[in-house]
Write an enzyme that holds these catalytic residues in place. Sequence first.
Site, PDB file in Angstrom:
ATOM      1  N   SER A  76     -30.796  41.988-100.269  1.00 34.11           N
ATOM      2  CA  SER A  76     -31.956  41.981-101.148  1.00 34.11           C
ATOM      3  C   SER A  76     -31.531  41.661-102.579  1.00 34.11           C
ATOM      4  CB  SER A  76     -32.691  43.320-101.045  1.00 34.11           C
ATOM      5  OG  SER A  76     -33.977  43.235-101.603  1.00 34.11           O
ATOM      6  N   GLU A 172     -37.120  53.145-114.974  1.00 38.23           N
ATOM      7  CA  GLU A 172     -37.659  52.507-116.182  1.00 38.23           C
ATOM      8  C   GLU A 172     -37.072  51.119-116.371  1.00 38.23           C
ATOM      9  OE1 GLU A 172     -40.155  53.466-118.027  1.00 38.23           O
ATOM     10  OE2 GLU A 172     -40.386  55.227-116.740  1.00 38.23           O
ATOM     11  N   HIS A 231     -36.832  44.132 -93.205  1.00 38.61           N
ATOM     12  CA  HIS A 231     -36.076  43.806 -94.405  1.00 38.61           C
ATOM     13  C   HIS A 231     -34.735  44.542 -94.454  1.00 38.61           C
ATOM     14  CE1 HIS A 231     -35.167  42.564 -98.429  1.00 38.61           C
ATOM     15  NE2 HIS A 231     -35.317  43.776 -98.946  1.00 38.61           N
TER      16      HIS A 231
END
Length: 252
Positions: A76, A172, A231
């Site tokens: 990924s 974040e 995935h």
Amino acid sequence: MLRRLPRAPAPAPPGRPRAPPAARRRPLRGDVLTLDARNHGGSPHSPLMTYEAMSLDVQHLLTHLGITKCILLGHSMGGKTAMTLALQRPDLVERLISVDISPVSTAPVSEFSAYISAMKSVKIPDGLSRSAARQLADNQLRPVVQLPQLRQFLLTNLVEVEGRYGWRVNLEAISHHLADIMNFPVFHKPYPGPALFLGGSNSPYISSKHYAEIQRLFPKAEIQHIEGAGHIVHQDKFEEFITAVLNFLPPP
């Protein structure tokens, strides 16, 4: 994962899944190093999170360890980082394995933004046992992250520090750079070495519409799909995944 050449293989750590019979029969040359990307696992947090920055992280590690050639495997986001490094510094990469990701923008098929929001909204009271905390987080993620195996994958990032639970990943920074993570840098010069694009048959991230760009940037690429895998290929079909990787590696 990064494979260093040439060194004698180290024994597998206790508690890891046993390799399938094909892996146990075949000796490996070299060490296997597993790396945490910045803002993941035990690696430092940083406000910057681009593929160029993550590629430099790996390059700096290679220099620090005195590694001049390696085999890179990434899944990924890690696969895009590995591709970026191979395209920037092909001299460092003997072979490349990209697991269920293509060198293209994945934003149209990604639900990762919703997953990040769901992880941010998880609330766990202090003092719970780890099992109770995981179950509570699992229940809160379930409405958005519906696949049980994907929730379990995300929950590996739930950690306890002095009785309080939080996420080990830097949500974040990841959310701020989500567009960078979903996209892929522009390259014009291809990587000349062997490459394997190993996808899950139930995943959209390596599909026929991506083949032209894969072949443009990785002209020696092989494209394979593992039947029944999504995935997280290495979790869904572990033995088939290991076998495919071993078959792609050069003889010991």
